[in-house]
Motif scaffolding. Structure first.
Motif, PDB file in Angstrom:
ATOM      1  N   LYS A  67     -14.468 -38.114  49.681  1.00 36.14           N
ATOM      2  CA  LYS A  67     -14.621 -36.714  50.096  1.00 36.14           C
ATOM      3  C   LYS A  67     -14.558 -35.741  48.918  1.00 36.14           C
ATOM      4  CE  LYS A  67     -15.274 -36.462  54.523  1.00 36.14           C
ATOM      5  NZ  LYS A  67     -16.442 -35.741  55.064  1.00 36.14           N
ATOM      6  N   GLY A  68     -14.361 -36.255  47.721  1.00 41.37           N
ATOM      7  CA  GLY A  68     -14.332 -35.365  46.562  1.00 41.37           C
ATOM      8  C   GLY A  68     -13.126 -34.446  46.514  1.00 41.37           C
ATOM      9  N   TRP A  69     -11.974 -34.977  46.833  1.00 41.98           N
ATOM     10  CA  TRP A  69     -10.757 -34.158  46.882  1.00 41.98           C
ATOM     11  C   TRP A  69      -9.969 -34.162  45.563  1.00 41.98           C
ATOM     12  CZ3 TRP A  69      -8.692 -36.968  51.865  1.00 41.98           C
ATOM     13  CH2 TRP A  69      -9.426 -36.534  52.990  1.00 41.98           C
ATOM     14  N   ILE A  70     -10.033 -35.267  44.829  1.00 38.95           N
ATOM     15  CA  ILE A  70      -9.125 -35.444  43.681  1.00 38.95           C
ATOM     16  C   ILE A  70      -9.528 -34.508  42.541  1.00 38.95           C
ATOM     17  CG2 ILE A  70      -8.334 -37.080  41.907  1.00 38.95           C
ATOM     18  CD1 ILE A  70      -8.666 -39.327  43.981  1.00 38.95           C
ATOM     19  N   PRO A  71      -8.590 -33.683  42.055  1.00 40.35           N
ATOM     20  CA  PRO A  71      -8.877 -32.837  40.886  1.00 40.35           C
ATOM     21  C   PRO A  71      -8.722 -33.668  39.611  1.00 40.35           C
ATOM     22  CG  PRO A  71      -6.701 -32.347  41.747  1.00 40.35           C
ATOM     23  CD  PRO A  71      -7.229 -33.484  42.569  1.00 40.35           C
ATOM     24  N   TRP A  72      -9.780 -34.326  39.213  1.00 36.81           N
ATOM     25  CA  TRP A  72      -9.718 -35.361  38.172  1.00 36.81           C
ATOM     26  C   TRP A  72      -9.158 -34.833  36.855  1.00 36.81           C
ATOM     27  CZ3 TRP A  72     -10.411 -40.236  39.720  1.00 36.81           C
ATOM     28  CH2 TRP A  72     -11.071 -40.429  40.935  1.00 36.81           C
ATOM     29  N   GLN A  73      -9.459 -33.567  36.569  1.00 34.94           N
ATOM     30  CA  GLN A  73      -9.041 -32.998  35.271  1.00 34.94           C
ATOM     31  C   GLN A  73      -7.528 -32.791  35.200  1.00 34.94           C
ATOM     32  OE1 GLN A  73     -10.683 -31.521  37.694  1.00 34.94           O
ATOM     33  NE2 GLN A  73      -9.420 -29.727  38.181  1.00 34.94           N
ATOM     34  N   LYS A 280       2.673 -32.664  46.169  1.00 38.07           N
ATOM     35  CA  LYS A 280       4.093 -32.321  46.056  1.00 38.07           C
ATOM     36  C   LYS A 280       4.164 -30.913  45.463  1.00 38.07           C
ATOM     37  CE  LYS A 280       8.219 -34.146  43.716  1.00 38.07           C
ATOM     38  NZ  LYS A 280       8.825 -35.403  43.225  1.00 38.07           N
ATOM     39  N   PRO A 281       4.932 -30.030  46.065  1.00 43.01           N
ATOM     40  CA  PRO A 281       4.999 -28.674  45.509  1.00 43.01           C
ATOM     41  C   PRO A 281       5.411 -28.707  44.040  1.00 43.01           C
ATOM     42  CG  PRO A 281       6.091 -28.782  47.626  1.00 43.01           C
ATOM     43  CD  PRO A 281       5.767 -30.190  47.256  1.00 43.01           C
ATOM     44  N   GLY A 282       4.921 -27.731  43.259  1.00 40.71           N
ATOM     45  CA  GLY A 282       5.295 -27.624  41.850  1.00 40.71           C
ATOM     46  C   GLY A 282       6.728 -27.146  41.712  1.00 40.71           C
ATOM     47  N   ASP A 283       7.210 -27.103  40.469  1.00 38.74           N
ATOM     48  CA  ASP A 283       8.597 -26.685  40.242  1.00 38.74           C
ATOM     49  C   ASP A 283       8.862 -25.289  40.793  1.00 38.74           C
ATOM     50  OD1 ASP A 283       9.584 -28.986  39.162  1.00 38.74           O
ATOM     51  OD2 ASP A 283       8.876 -28.496  37.138  1.00 38.74           O
ATOM     52  N   ASN A 284       7.810 -24.454  40.797  1.00 40.35           N
ATOM     53  CA  ASN A 284       7.974 -23.095  41.336  1.00 40.35           C
ATOM     54  C   ASN A 284       7.677 -23.051  42.834  1.00 40.35           C
ATOM     55  OD1 ASN A 284       5.308 -23.582  41.416  1.00 40.35           O
ATOM     56  ND2 ASN A 284       4.693 -21.986  39.981  1.00 40.35           N
ATOM     57  N   GLY A 285       7.527 -24.265  43.417  1.00 39.25           N
ATOM     58  CA  GLY A 285       7.275 -24.337  44.866  1.00 39.25           C
ATOM     59  C   GLY A 285       5.832 -24.080  45.233  1.00 39.25           C
ATOM     60  N   LYS A 286       4.986 -23.856  44.200  1.00 39.86           N
ATOM     61  CA  LYS A 286       3.602 -23.472  44.495  1.00 39.86           C
ATOM     62  C   LYS A 286       2.698 -24.676  44.712  1.00 39.86           C
ATOM     63  CE  LYS A 286       2.855 -18.949  42.562  1.00 39.86           C
ATOM     64  NZ  LYS A 286       2.527 -18.250  41.344  1.00 39.86           N
ATOM     65  N   ILE A 287       1.672 -24.479  45.531  1.00 41.06           N
ATOM     66  CA  ILE A 287       0.615 -25.457  45.728  1.00 41.06           C
ATOM     67  C   ILE A 287      -0.608 -24.908  45.011  1.00 41.06           C
ATOM     68  CG2 ILE A 287      -0.956 -26.411  47.462  1.00 41.06           C
ATOM     69  CD1 ILE A 287       1.773 -27.634  47.675  1.00 41.06           C
ATOM     70  N   ALA A 288      -1.169 -25.713  44.126  1.00 41.40           N
ATOM     71  CA  ALA A 288      -2.375 -25.254  43.426  1.00 41.40           C
ATOM     72  C   ALA A 288      -3.420 -26.330  43.546  1.00 41.40           C
ATOM     73  CB  ALA A 288      -2.068 -24.987  41.955  1.00 41.40           C
ATOM     74  N   CYS A 289      -4.220 -26.248  44.580  1.00 43.84           N
ATOM     75  CA  CYS A 289      -5.194 -27.309  44.812  1.00 43.84           C
ATOM     76  C   CYS A 289      -6.561 -26.897  44.309  1.00 43.84           C
ATOM     77  CB  CYS A 289      -5.274 -27.632  46.290  1.00 43.84           C
ATOM     78  SG  CYS A 289      -6.479 -28.915  46.600  1.00 43.84           S
ATOM     79  N   GLY A 290      -7.039 -27.630  43.314  1.00 45.61           N
ATOM     80  CA  GLY A 290      -8.384 -27.359  42.795  1.00 45.61           C
ATOM     81  C   GLY A 290      -9.422 -28.190  43.494  1.00 45.61           C
ATOM     82  N   ALA A 291      -8.973 -29.042  44.429  1.00 46.14           N
ATOM     83  CA  ALA A 291      -9.923 -29.974  45.069  1.00 46.14           C
ATOM     84  C   ALA A 291     -10.878 -29.226  45.993  1.00 46.14           C
ATOM     85  CB  ALA A 291      -9.143 -31.002  45.863  1.00 46.14           C
ATOM     86  N   GLN A 292     -12.121 -29.579  45.922  1.00 47.74           N
ATOM     87  CA  GLN A 292     -13.139 -28.988  46.796  1.00 47.74           C
ATOM     88  C   GLN A 292     -13.753 -30.090  47.631  1.00 47.74           C
ATOM     89  OE1 GLN A 292     -13.907 -25.696  46.910  1.00 47.74           O
ATOM     90  NE2 GLN A 292     -12.262 -25.378  45.432  1.00 47.74           N
ATOM     91  N   GLU A 293     -14.053 -29.789  48.876  1.00 53.17           N
ATOM     92  CA  GLU A 293     -14.736 -30.791  49.690  1.00 53.17           C
ATOM     93  C   GLU A 293     -16.234 -30.614  49.573  1.00 53.17           C
ATOM     94  OE1 GLU A 293     -14.523 -32.668  54.140  1.00 53.17           O
ATOM     95  OE2 GLU A 293     -13.203 -31.062  53.586  1.00 53.17           O
TER      96      GLU A 293
END
Ligand SMILES: C[S@@+](CC[C@H](N)C(=O)[O-])C[C@H]1O[C@@H](n2cnc3c(N)ncnc32)[C@H](O)[C@@H]1O
Length: 293
Positions: A67-73, A280-293
């Motif tokens: 599905k092209g979810w993984i932010p490979w970079q 898993k949330p980051g240390d600041n509790g943030k979710i940063a998802c670069g994945a695009q479907e």
């Protein structure tokens, strides 16, 4: 009591097998039997133990991430969990990622080792139970990648808790599950009277034994165990462990025109597999998802 013997394991669905009821066994004994069953499947060259090579490496990303979810970079090091057999680990290694693979079956891991040697990859192989990855605690993977295997674990919530500990803050977990509804089907006569018949209950009760044999006349078959987890555990359990669910998708491989009872026809009623992508949330509790479907 009902039974189905997996012979030769020509397809992934066949390798996943079918089942019949017997009394409970001690969990350690079940793990031992699961290892034995997978060792035999690997020795027999099962579909799940066919090493990947240059042909598969050409479309490694698509194979790993349909599905092209993984932010490979964002990824450097990957844990392939319950993923022996020289497939997923080899695909990640072919893309240049640092790979550790955990599996309960030494024979499955030998396939990973041999693919690594044959292609000049470095793949760390760890023999172990997906429910007890304690020796990896303290390591932090950018991605834990788990192909269809959680139905071999008796407690998927415990498994998720362990995985959560080894994903770095802000890191990802990609997992694919076999539909519990397919596991609930009758082994024999699953399609009758214009309907699929669900006969097994779900839940954290008695597992379903799974017979594996390649030479039925020469020795007794091995028995593995299947656990029919609830969606509450499979999906809700991810959130309970601390992950945020970013994506969900089912495999689309159905054909309603196929022969009733066939895998393709069944898939039109019950999609066989679904994937979930968590973070898993980051240390600041943030979710940063670069994945695009
Ligand atoms: C369906 S295969 C998945 C990997 C395979 N390369 C594939 O894609 O088909 C399931 C894998 O789970 C492993 N396995 C089963 N029970 C396990 C357990 N309790 N802990 C770790 N691995 C386990 C088996 O040895 C097998 O390699």
């Amino acid at each position: 009591m009902r039974t189905e013997v997996v012979e030769g394991c020509a397809s992934r669905r066949q390798a996943l097998g079918r089942t019949f009821h017997v009394a409970n066994l001690a969990l350690t004994h079940r793990s031992h039997l699961s290892r034995r069953a997978w060792d035999e499947l690997a020795h027999a060259g099962c579909f799940c133990s066919q090493p990947y090579g240059s042909v598969e490496f050409q479309d490694a990303r698509q194979r790993l991430d349909f599905k092209g979810w993984i932010p490979w970079q964002e990824i450097t090091n990957v844990l392939c969990l319950a993923a022996g057999g020289g497939q997923q680990s080899a695909l990640f290694a072919s893309l240049g990622y640092r790979v550790t693979v955990v599996d309960i079956s030494p024979a499955q891991l030998r396939v990973d080792q041999s693919v690594a040697q044959g292609n000049g990859f470095e793949i760390q192989c760890v023999e172990g139970d997906m429910l007890g990855i304690d020796r990896l605690f303290g390591r932090h993977f950018d991605l834990v990648y788990q192909p269809i295997s959680a139905h071999y674990a008796h407690d998927v919530r415990q498994m998720y808790r362990g995985i959560y500990r080894v994903v770095r803050p802000g890191g990802y977990y990609w997992v694919e599950h076999w539909s519990p509804f397919q596991m609930q089907l009758a082994s024999i006569g699953r399609w009758e009277s214009q309907a699929y018949h669900l006969v097994e209950p779900q839940g954290r009760g008695v597992p379903l034994p799974w017979l594996v044999t390649h030479e039925p006349s020469s020795y007794l078959p091995s028995i593995g165990w299947h656990h029919v987890h609830t969606l509450s555990d499979l999906i809700g359990g991810l959130c309970k462990a601390g992950f945020r669910v970013l994506r969900f998708a089912e495999r689309e491989q159905s054909n309603i025109a196929a022969a009733p009872g066939s895998e393709a026809h069944l898939a039109a009623y019950i999609p066989p597999f679904f994937a979930v992508f968590g973070q898993k949330p980051g240390d600041n509790g943030k979710i940063a998802c670069g994945a695009q479907e």
